[in-house]
Design an enzyme around this catalytic site. Structure first.
Site, PDB file in Angstrom:
ATOM      1  N   GLU A 204      36.913 -10.901  31.521  1.00  0.00           N
ATOM      2  CA  GLU A 204      36.942  -9.504  31.089  1.00  0.00           C
ATOM      3  C   GLU A 204      38.219  -8.803  31.540  1.00  0.00           C
ATOM      4  OE1 GLU A 204      33.320  -7.427  31.996  1.00  0.00           O
ATOM      5  OE2 GLU A 204      32.106  -8.859  30.870  1.00  0.00           O
ATOM      6  N   LYS A 336      22.949  -2.662  26.090  1.00  0.00           N
ATOM      7  CA  LYS A 336      23.791  -3.569  25.305  1.00  0.00           C
ATOM      8  C   LYS A 336      23.125  -3.719  23.953  1.00  0.00           C
ATOM      9  CE  LYS A 336      25.407  -6.580  29.108  1.00  0.00           C
ATOM     10  NZ  LYS A 336      24.958  -7.713  29.978  1.00  0.00           N
TER      11      LYS A 336
HETATM   12  P1  PGA Z   1      27.677 -10.882  29.862  1.00  0.00           P
HETATM   13  O1  PGA Z   1      27.966 -10.085  31.191  1.00  0.00           O
HETATM   14  O2  PGA Z   1      28.182 -10.123  28.710  1.00  0.00           O
HETATM   15  O3  PGA Z   1      28.391 -12.194  30.079  1.00  0.00           O
HETATM   16  O4  PGA Z   1      26.187 -11.091  29.800  1.00  0.00           O
HETATM   17  C1  PGA Z   1      27.952  -8.686  31.253  1.00  0.00           C
HETATM   18  C2  PGA Z   1      26.999  -8.178  32.312  1.00  0.00           C
HETATM   19  O5  PGA Z   1      26.303  -8.963  32.981  1.00  0.00           O
HETATM   20  O6  PGA Z   1      26.898  -6.966  32.492  1.00  0.00           O
HETATM   21 ZN    ZN Z   2      25.157  -7.379  34.159  1.00  0.00          ZN
END
Ligand code: PGA
Ligand code: ZN
Length: 427
Positions: A204, A336
């Protein structure tokens, strides 16, 4: 009126295939969105439908594209684009499986977001404004959580903890958050370079965690905040995503870096020690997604002191958010869109959280693209926080930069500042 829904394969920030969807209306208005992809995924989140096999590491998305171009297109063409709930319900009716494994969560999320974009284009409004009008919310620029060091599943497990981030609740504008983050990010890089520990970046965009212990990462982060001219714990605070599901199951946690195993109580004590030693204002998934008792205990001990975010633990599910409040686990939720699989379910989760006095953090995935939908969602819904990764790499910066463009319309005073952390020690 929706006249066509078309999926195509594009590629994400890790070079893997993903699903892009175009929704076109009969008046020519148009919306487009791309599905992101997680690496540290909760077991109860919507499934990314992938082809398997050897080609493209098994990650091709032709079946998900068939979902979009076949059944989903058939169900959505002819519908009123302003009925987001209706479009999402039509997809759920095609795939009632809890994890959307028939259509694929990657197919539904890209379509759902593309419908939202098309609806905004239809009324000639920017997406954030359409969101705020449609869901009766007061827009405000979010408080960012920005990664300085990556770790966990995003850095070959070089350290156990996944995200070492800062928040700048003491900034008075979003612009100022960006400036302070730039200073802290590069100060951290300078410290790493001086120690001979600079080794590129993680998934990231945060610095690769060349550390001998998780604590060394925390010490370095504190030093970077100081080197940036800030007093840690004043304007700038630390935020961690432990992502404990990645190294613990059934109440046993295995810290690879320290070469030791611990039970839930010991993990909670260790994290409690960190809360005392470092200016941490927010902590995500401190225990595993299956460790309900641990989450309740962690919240009982530290819930007045820090923001406790459920990610893998709550998987953007409004029912789980209400249930968690009922048992006293967490005081904030990560939102998300691809964990839920549709815009409607994600916004239900955001609203369920804020209605019960919780924080809500709209979040990207570790696999991202040029899609900026989440910048608009978090701003349009208002009062929240935004987590998109670090302060490098364009699939991250595109989200922060989009907030700056929105700021030009909304004005600098629309920054939510430290308000989302008001029920923690910082506020
Ligand atoms: P991921 O990680 O998109 O790889 O699941 C993001 C998070 O855990 O917040
Ligand atoms: Zn997370």
């Amino acid at each position: 009126i929706i006249s066509s829904v078309k999926g195509r394969r594009v590629w994400d920030s890790r070079g893997h295939p993903t699903v892009e969807v175009d929704v076109i209306l009969n008046n020519g208005a148009f919306g487009r969105a791309i599905a992101p992809a997680g690496a540290s995924r909760g077991t109860r989140e919507a499934i990314d439908l992938r082809d398997g096999g050897n080609a493209l590491r098994g990650k091709d998305v032709s079946q998900a594209l068939q979902s979009v171009n076949g059944p989903i297109a058939k169900a959505l063409v002819g519908r009123d684009v302003s009925d987001q709930a209706g479009a999402d319900a039509a997809m759920l009716a095609l795939d009632p499986s809890p994890l959307k494994e028939t259509l694929g969560g990657n197919a539904t999320v890209a379509t759902s977001l593309a419908v939202l974009h098309a609806a905004a284009s239809d009324v000639q409004k920017p997406l954030w404004q359409h969101v705020s009008d449609h869901y009766s919310t007061k827009p405000s620029l979010p408080l960012p959580e920005i990664q300085i060091f990556g770790g966990g599943a995003h850095a070959g497990r070089r350290v156990d903890i996944q995200d070492f981030m800062i928040m700048v609740p003491g900034a008075s504008t979003f612009n100022e958050v960006m400036e302070i983050t730039n200073e802290v990010y590069f100060a951290a890089g300078d410290i790493m370079a001086r120690k001979g520990k600079l080794a590129g970046v993680a998934d990231e965009g945060g610095w690769w965690p060349m550390f001998d212990s998780n604590e060394e990462a925390l010490e370095t982060l504190v030093a970077a905040i100081e080197k940036a001219g800030e007093k840690p714990g004043e304007r700038v605070v630390i935020s961690l995503d432990i992502a404990a599901s990645e190294f613990g199951k059934n109440g046993t946690y295995r810290l690879a870096l320290d070469d030791r195993s611990m039970d839930s109580a010991a993990l909670i004590d260790m994290l409690g020690g960190w809360l005392d030693a470092y200016p941490i204002a927010s902590i995500e998934d401190p225990v595993g997604e299956d460790d309900v008792q641990g989450m309740v205990e962690f919240t009982r001990r530290f819930g007045e002191q820090v923001q406790i975010i459920g990610d893998d633990y709550l998987v953007t599910n409004a029912d789980l958010v209400k249930e968690a409040a009922h048992v006293g686990a967490c005081n904030a939720v990560l939102v998300k869109v691809n964990q839920a699989g549709t815009v409607s379910e994600s916004i239900d989760t955001f609203k369920a959280a804020t209605a019960q006095g919780w924080g809500a953090v709209v979040s990207a995935r570790s696999g991202e693209t040029e899609d900026t939908s989440i910048s608009h969602l978090s701003t349009g819904l208002g009062g929240g926080q935004l987590k998109v990764g670090s302060f490098t790499r364009s699939e991250r910066m595109v989200k922060w930069n989009e907030c700056l463009r929105i700021q030009d319309v909304l004005g600098e005073q629309s920054f939510v500042g430290g308000a989302p952390l008001a029920n923690t020690w910082w506020g």
